[in-house]
Design a protein around this motif. Sequence first.
Motif, PDB file in Angstrom:
ATOM      1  N   VAL A 202     -63.466 -23.153   5.436  1.00  0.00           N
ATOM      2  CA  VAL A 202     -64.720 -23.876   5.168  1.00  0.00           C
ATOM      3  C   VAL A 202     -64.426 -25.316   4.744  1.00  0.00           C
ATOM      4  CG1 VAL A 202     -64.768 -23.101   2.763  1.00  0.00           C
ATOM      5  CG2 VAL A 202     -66.895 -23.790   3.861  1.00  0.00           C
ATOM      6  N   VAL A 203     -65.336 -26.227   5.110  1.00  0.00           N
ATOM      7  CA  VAL A 203     -65.206 -27.641   4.725  1.00  0.00           C
ATOM      8  C   VAL A 203     -66.465 -28.068   3.969  1.00  0.00           C
ATOM      9  CG1 VAL A 203     -64.741 -29.998   5.503  1.00  0.00           C
ATOM     10  CG2 VAL A 203     -63.896 -28.056   6.842  1.00  0.00           C
ATOM     11  N   TYR A 204     -66.252 -28.776   2.860  1.00  0.00           N
ATOM     12  CA  TYR A 204     -67.366 -29.290   2.056  1.00  0.00           C
ATOM     13  C   TYR A 204     -67.431 -30.806   2.226  1.00  0.00           C
ATOM     14  CZ  TYR A 204     -69.926 -30.620  -2.207  1.00  0.00           C
ATOM     15  OH  TYR A 204     -70.829 -31.162  -3.112  1.00  0.00           O
ATOM     16  N   TYR A 205     -68.595 -31.293   2.699  1.00  0.00           N
ATOM     17  CA  TYR A 205     -68.810 -32.729   2.861  1.00  0.00           C
ATOM     18  C   TYR A 205     -69.877 -33.172   1.853  1.00  0.00           C
ATOM     19  CZ  TYR A 205     -66.819 -31.811   7.540  1.00  0.00           C
ATOM     20  OH  TYR A 205     -66.025 -31.404   8.588  1.00  0.00           O
ATOM     21  N   ARG A 217     -63.973 -37.776  -0.058  1.00  0.00           N
ATOM     22  CA  ARG A 217     -63.416 -37.212   1.174  1.00  0.00           C
ATOM     23  C   ARG A 217     -63.799 -35.737   1.287  1.00  0.00           C
ATOM     24  NH1 ARG A 217     -59.505 -40.521  -0.962  1.00  0.00           N
ATOM     25  NH2 ARG A 217     -58.873 -42.273   0.380  1.00  0.00           N
ATOM     26  N   PRO A 218     -63.811 -35.199   2.498  1.00  0.00           N
ATOM     27  CA  PRO A 218     -64.117 -33.771   2.666  1.00  0.00           C
ATOM     28  C   PRO A 218     -63.134 -32.888   1.900  1.00  0.00           C
ATOM     29  CG  PRO A 218     -64.190 -34.920   4.775  1.00  0.00           C
ATOM     30  CD  PRO A 218     -63.611 -35.890   3.793  1.00  0.00           C
ATOM     31  N   ILE A 219     -63.618 -31.733   1.419  1.00  0.00           N
ATOM     32  CA  ILE A 219     -62.784 -30.756   0.730  1.00  0.00           C
ATOM     33  C   ILE A 219     -62.553 -29.589   1.687  1.00  0.00           C
ATOM     34  CG2 ILE A 219     -62.559 -29.278  -1.306  1.00  0.00           C
ATOM     35  CD1 ILE A 219     -62.803 -32.236  -2.002  1.00  0.00           C
ATOM     36  N   TYR A 220     -61.299 -29.248   1.912  1.00  0.00           N
ATOM     37  CA  TYR A 220     -60.961 -28.226   2.919  1.00  0.00           C
ATOM     38  C   TYR A 220     -60.473 -26.937   2.255  1.00  0.00           C
ATOM     39  CZ  TYR A 220     -61.041 -32.131   6.229  1.00  0.00           C
ATOM     40  OH  TYR A 220     -61.425 -33.218   6.987  1.00  0.00           O
ATOM     41  N   GLY A 221     -60.908 -25.808   2.812  1.00  0.00           N
ATOM     42  CA  GLY A 221     -60.389 -24.508   2.407  1.00  0.00           C
ATOM     43  C   GLY A 221     -61.244 -23.812   1.362  1.00  0.00           C
ATOM     44  N   ALA A 222     -61.360 -22.488   1.518  1.00  0.00           N
ATOM     45  CA  ALA A 222     -62.250 -21.713   0.653  1.00  0.00           C
ATOM     46  C   ALA A 222     -61.863 -21.811  -0.822  1.00  0.00           C
ATOM     47  CB  ALA A 222     -62.254 -20.248   1.107  1.00  0.00           C
ATOM     48  N   GLU A 271     -73.514 -25.052   7.972  1.00  0.00           N
ATOM     49  CA  GLU A 271     -73.138 -24.664   9.336  1.00  0.00           C
ATOM     50  C   GLU A 271     -72.487 -23.296   9.241  1.00  0.00           C
ATOM     51  OE1 GLU A 271     -70.412 -26.254  13.113  1.00  0.00           O
ATOM     52  OE2 GLU A 271     -70.061 -27.040  11.104  1.00  0.00           O
ATOM     53  N   PHE A 272     -72.889 -22.418  10.130  1.00  0.00           N
ATOM     54  CA  PHE A 272     -72.380 -21.044  10.083  1.00  0.00           C
ATOM     55  C   PHE A 272     -71.447 -20.767  11.259  1.00  0.00           C
ATOM     56  CE2 PHE A 272     -76.114 -20.785   7.474  1.00  0.00           C
ATOM     57  CZ  PHE A 272     -75.831 -19.813   6.545  1.00  0.00           C
ATOM     58  N   LYS A 278     -69.380 -22.034   7.430  1.00  0.00           N
ATOM     59  CA  LYS A 278     -68.248 -22.785   7.983  1.00  0.00           C
ATOM     60  C   LYS A 278     -68.169 -24.191   7.396  1.00  0.00           C
ATOM     61  CE  LYS A 278     -66.539 -24.541  12.430  1.00  0.00           C
ATOM     62  NZ  LYS A 278     -66.857 -24.649  13.879  1.00  0.00           N
ATOM     63  N   SER A 279     -69.342 -24.803   7.169  1.00  0.00           N
ATOM     64  CA  SER A 279     -69.392 -26.162   6.604  1.00  0.00           C
ATOM     65  C   SER A 279     -70.543 -26.247   5.612  1.00  0.00           C
ATOM     66  CB  SER A 279     -69.620 -27.214   7.700  1.00  0.00           C
ATOM     67  OG  SER A 279     -68.632 -27.138   8.701  1.00  0.00           O
ATOM     68  N   ILE A 280     -70.334 -27.005   4.549  1.00  0.00           N
ATOM     69  CA  ILE A 280     -71.387 -27.290   3.570  1.00  0.00           C
ATOM     70  C   ILE A 280     -71.595 -28.797   3.560  1.00  0.00           C
ATOM     71  CG2 ILE A 280     -72.094 -27.147   1.157  1.00  0.00           C
ATOM     72  CD1 ILE A 280     -70.166 -24.780   0.846  1.00  0.00           C
ATOM     73  N   PHE A 281     -72.842 -29.220   3.791  1.00  0.00           N
ATOM     74  CA  PHE A 281     -73.171 -30.647   3.761  1.00  0.00           C
ATOM     75  C   PHE A 281     -74.031 -30.892   2.530  1.00  0.00           C
ATOM     76  CE2 PHE A 281     -72.888 -29.274   8.228  1.00  0.00           C
ATOM     77  CZ  PHE A 281     -71.827 -30.063   8.665  1.00  0.00           C
TER      78      PHE A 281
END
Length: 300
Positions: A202-205, A217-222, A271-272, A278-281
């Motif tokens: 998962v990526v957090y924006y 910056r985006p944060i990567y990984g659960a 985003e799923f 899968k992604s959090i905005f």
Amino acid sequence: MEQIELSRLYAEYKSLLFSLAYKMTGSVADAEDVIQDVFIKLNGYEVKHNRNIKAFLCKMVTNRCLDLLKSSRNKRELYVGTWLPEPIAFIEKDPLQEMMVKSDVSYALLVLFEQLNPIERAIFILREVLEYDYETIAEIVQKKEDNCRKILSRLKKMLPELEKQMAVEPVKTDREHVITSFIRAIQQGNITQMMEVLQGDVVYYADGGGKVTAAVRPIYGATRVKQLLIALATKFLTIREEYSIMQVEVNGSTGIVIMNEEKVIAVMSFEFEGNKIKSIFSILNPDKLSFIHTQTRKGL
């Protein structure tokens, strides 16, 4: 053009033109400004014999958006942190919202549009979202039909995610359940439950625009995303007397609005992949929350 004819065209096409301008610019305020500019300019035209007034209006809106995107390129390059589109919440039904839902695209697709230059974005939206024929698209963007076809074909090969996002079938009931579980998990600090709804990569924006604290910056990984969400929950969501969460539709999909007694302070869109996030905005820039703040107040 007579005022009565202008008013008729405005009433008939405003929703379509807003939808086009919003998808082009990713901004509610810019989309509204574009429509106003177009109808002011239209006042000086004689279009009663125009055989395709709908395409003519789309051409005017597209051209105005292209000019706007070119002029705002430097601002985007100087933007502090991640730039995300302005979200729209669907709380009360009205004609504008119905049009947005009808020709809606996912929030994740709006984010992907940022990877396209203005002409590429216009061609993709006009063909894949609004389903115009290539002859009309060529007339709108002032390019040859073959060139438009080649550009779209190249985009699909270069960014297969564009087509994938267009093909996504909303499974609202299942995803509402996931978001409900997600909210409960961060409110209760339930790490196990949170990990169950997050995809491993998962990526957090976050978009704070340099005006509020947000991850630049985006944060990567659960694991890292989980740690961040727990920290945010500790800061905001456990103080329930001051902060509240509303589960609403954001750009046609299930999202979250976080607000205090005075205003909306954050909107989250997702985003799923399957039934996992899968992604959090996370949109925190106050300038991008004014429209959704108004919509939220209407729904209270």
